[in-house]
Design a protein around this motif. Sequence first.
Motif, PDB file in Angstrom:
ATOM      1  N   LEU A 163      -8.372   1.422 -14.491  1.00 10.01           N
ATOM      2  CA  LEU A 163      -9.442   0.670 -15.142  1.00 10.01           C
ATOM      3  C   LEU A 163     -10.464   0.229 -14.116  1.00 10.01           C
ATOM      4  N   CYS A 164     -11.728   0.276 -14.507  1.00 14.19           N
ATOM      5  CA  CYS A 164     -12.815  -0.254 -13.689  1.00 14.19           C
ATOM      6  C   CYS A 164     -13.531  -1.327 -14.504  1.00 14.19           C
ATOM      7  N   VAL A 165     -13.873  -2.425 -13.860  1.00 14.09           N
ATOM      8  CA  VAL A 165     -14.691  -3.479 -14.473  1.00 14.09           C
ATOM      9  C   VAL A 165     -15.952  -3.598 -13.634  1.00 14.09           C
ATOM     10  N   ALA A 166     -17.096  -3.282 -14.226  1.00 15.35           N
ATOM     11  CA  ALA A 166     -18.361  -3.293 -13.497  1.00 15.35           C
ATOM     12  C   ALA A 166     -19.290  -4.353 -14.078  1.00 15.35           C
ATOM     13  N   ILE A 167     -19.794  -5.240 -13.219  1.00 11.93           N
ATOM     14  CA  ILE A 167     -20.695  -6.309 -13.661  1.00 11.93           C
ATOM     15  C   ILE A 167     -21.839  -6.432 -12.672  1.00 11.93           C
ATOM     16  N   GLY A 168     -23.057  -6.380 -13.199  1.00 12.95           N
ATOM     17  CA  GLY A 168     -24.230  -6.474 -12.347  1.00 12.95           C
ATOM     18  C   GLY A 168     -25.477  -6.122 -13.132  1.00 12.95           C
ATOM     19  N   PRO A 169     -26.541  -5.717 -12.446  1.00  9.15           N
ATOM     20  CA  PRO A 169     -27.770  -5.315 -13.135  1.00  9.15           C
ATOM     21  C   PRO A 169     -27.499  -4.164 -14.103  1.00  9.15           C
ATOM     22  N   MET A 170     -28.282  -4.098 -15.147  1.00 11.22           N
ATOM     23  CA  MET A 170     -28.084  -3.075 -16.171  1.00 11.22           C
ATOM     24  C   MET A 170     -28.075  -1.666 -15.596  1.00 11.22           C
ATOM     25  N   ILE A 171     -29.021  -1.376 -14.714  1.00 10.46           N
ATOM     26  CA  ILE A 171     -29.130  -0.026 -14.173  1.00 10.46           C
ATOM     27  C   ILE A 171     -27.906   0.317 -13.331  1.00 10.46           C
ATOM     28  N   MET A 172     -27.360  -0.688 -12.622  1.00 10.53           N
ATOM     29  CA  MET A 172     -26.144  -0.469 -11.835  1.00 10.53           C
ATOM     30  C   MET A 172     -24.967  -0.157 -12.736  1.00 10.53           C
ATOM     31  N   MET A 173     -24.824  -0.933 -13.819  1.00  9.01           N
ATOM     32  CA  MET A 173     -23.700  -0.701 -14.731  1.00  9.01           C
ATOM     33  C   MET A 173     -23.820   0.663 -15.399  1.00  9.01           C
ATOM     34  N   LYS A 174     -25.037   1.065 -15.736  1.00 11.51           N
ATOM     35  CA  LYS A 174     -25.238   2.375 -16.354  1.00 11.51           C
ATOM     36  C   LYS A 174     -24.722   3.485 -15.441  1.00 11.51           C
ATOM     37  N   PHE A 175     -25.131   3.443 -14.165  1.00 14.91           N
ATOM     38  CA  PHE A 175     -24.735   4.526 -13.262  1.00 14.91           C
ATOM     39  C   PHE A 175     -23.274   4.410 -12.825  1.00 14.91           C
ATOM     40  N   CYS A 176     -22.725   3.201 -12.828  1.00  8.25           N
ATOM     41  CA  CYS A 176     -21.278   3.059 -12.610  1.00  8.25           C
ATOM     42  C   CYS A 176     -20.518   3.767 -13.719  1.00  8.25           C
ATOM     43  N   CYS A 177     -20.978   3.572 -14.948  1.00  9.55           N
ATOM     44  CA  CYS A 177     -20.303   4.196 -16.094  1.00  9.55           C
ATOM     45  C   CYS A 177     -20.438   5.710 -16.070  1.00  9.55           C
ATOM     46  N   LEU A 178     -21.590   6.210 -15.666  1.00 11.90           N
ATOM     47  CA  LEU A 178     -21.753   7.658 -15.542  1.00 11.90           C
ATOM     48  C   LEU A 178     -20.793   8.213 -14.500  1.00 11.90           C
ATOM     49  N   THR A 179     -20.608   7.453 -13.409  1.00 12.19           N
ATOM     50  CA  THR A 179     -19.716   7.881 -12.328  1.00 12.19           C
ATOM     51  C   THR A 179     -18.257   7.827 -12.766  1.00 12.19           C
ATOM     52  N   THR A 180     -17.854   6.708 -13.363  1.00  9.38           N
ATOM     53  CA  THR A 180     -16.447   6.568 -13.756  1.00  9.38           C
ATOM     54  C   THR A 180     -16.083   7.488 -14.918  1.00  9.38           C
ATOM     55  N   LYS A 181     -17.049   7.783 -15.773  1.00 12.01           N
ATOM     56  CA  LYS A 181     -16.773   8.719 -16.865  1.00 12.01           C
ATOM     57  C   LYS A 181     -16.477  10.100 -16.304  1.00 12.01           C
ATOM     58  N   LYS A 182     -17.250  10.489 -15.297  1.00 16.05           N
ATOM     59  CA  LYS A 182     -17.036  11.770 -14.627  1.00 16.05           C
ATOM     60  C   LYS A 182     -15.666  11.813 -13.947  1.00 16.05           C
ATOM     61  N   LEU A 183     -15.229  10.643 -13.438  1.00 15.95           N
ATOM     62  CA  LEU A 183     -13.954  10.562 -12.728  1.00 15.95           C
ATOM     63  C   LEU A 183     -12.780  10.255 -13.663  1.00 15.95           C
ATOM     64  N   GLY A 184     -13.072  10.018 -14.937  1.00 12.12           N
ATOM     65  CA  GLY A 184     -12.009   9.752 -15.905  1.00 12.12           C
ATOM     66  C   GLY A 184     -11.400   8.370 -15.798  1.00 12.12           C
ATOM     67  N   ILE A 185     -12.215   7.371 -15.399  1.00 13.35           N
ATOM     68  CA  ILE A 185     -11.713   6.004 -15.260  1.00 13.35           C
ATOM     69  C   ILE A 185     -12.304   5.138 -16.371  1.00 13.35           C
ATOM     70  N   PRO A 186     -11.493   4.644 -17.320  1.00 16.33           N
ATOM     71  CA  PRO A 186     -12.001   3.739 -18.356  1.00 16.33           C
ATOM     72  C   PRO A 186     -12.723   2.557 -17.713  1.00 16.33           C
ATOM     73  N   THR A 187     -13.834   2.137 -18.307  1.00 11.72           N
ATOM     74  CA  THR A 187     -14.673   1.127 -17.660  1.00 11.72           C
ATOM     75  C   THR A 187     -15.161   0.061 -18.638  1.00 11.72           C
ATOM     76  N   ILE A 188     -15.034  -1.184 -18.208  1.00 15.33           N
ATOM     77  CA  ILE A 188     -15.523  -2.336 -18.961  1.00 15.33           C
ATOM     78  C   ILE A 188     -16.754  -2.882 -18.252  1.00 15.33           C
ATOM     79  N   VAL A 189     -17.791  -3.252 -19.011  1.00 19.32           N
ATOM     80  CA  VAL A 189     -18.984  -3.862 -18.427  1.00 19.32           C
ATOM     81  C   VAL A 189     -19.289  -5.172 -19.164  1.00 19.32           C
ATOM     82  N   SER A 190     -20.034  -6.044 -18.500  1.00 18.80           N
ATOM     83  CA  SER A 190     -20.478  -7.291 -19.123  1.00 18.80           C
ATOM     84  C   SER A 190     -21.958  -7.183 -19.453  1.00 18.80           C
TER      85      SER A 190
END
Length: 295
Positions: free
Chosen positions: A190-217
Amino acid sequence: MFKILRAEHLAENIVLMDVEAKRVAKACQPGQFIIVRLDEKGERIPLTIADYDREKGTVTIVFQPIGASTYQFANLKAGDSFMDFVGPLGRPSELTTDDLEEVKKKKILFVAGGVGTAPVYPQVKWLHEHGIDADVIVGAKTKSLIIMEDMMKEVAGNLYVTTDDGSYGRSGMVTKVIEDLVAEGKQYDLCVAIGPMIMMKFCCLTTKKLGIPTIVSMNPIMVDGTGMCGACRLTVGDEVKFACVDGPEFDGHKINFDEAMKRQAMYKTEEGRALLKFQEGDTHHGGCGHCGGDK
């Protein structure tokens, strides 16, 4: 009234405050937020809870002034007070409500961008207190904007600091660190990413590619904090949600970030006018035809 017991600048334009709010401190959980109002004419501002001390009855908030009201907050000192400090609001982090034994089995990565370090901290601290060590990436544009590093070191299993300009820690975006850690053999459930919107967007693109479920705020898009204004409306999968009442945390791989960021931009112009009025004070005599200062 809610007394400010401590007020300090963690970095340029980033402020930390400990506020005496016994009932909030007694009930709040990591992931939740409060609504702050300075006085009876003040704007209601939703802010995530950065820490809390139930024994002392205090709640810690960390914020970056971006509008008229938060700039007013930033000028407050220890001994000053807020008129309203309402909470806890929103849903707690699922890590604190899920079966603890199941949570202990997970390898968790937190990614904090800028002021997003503040809401990440109480979740990592809660896990640490329950015998769970999580890896944490803290990123900022430059060294002077890294906050709460020492506090995070005390509760994180491993802390990785990175700056966009390479002035401190690793060099590069937080997404590069995620990829580097996985390439080094790290595995995360699991990944939990919290920060600016653009950062969370690209974190999710990265973790989706790596197959890591991700929660954002989705706290960054909240305005009213009660679901009434509609500012934090967003699409999560095939459903319409509101960050303040349904979140603020959601499955990041299901969020339409482009839609959410476009909606967020719609509310900036009015806030910009309010900020000008605050900064210019009595000299703000209008002329733009929109803010009412020329009346």
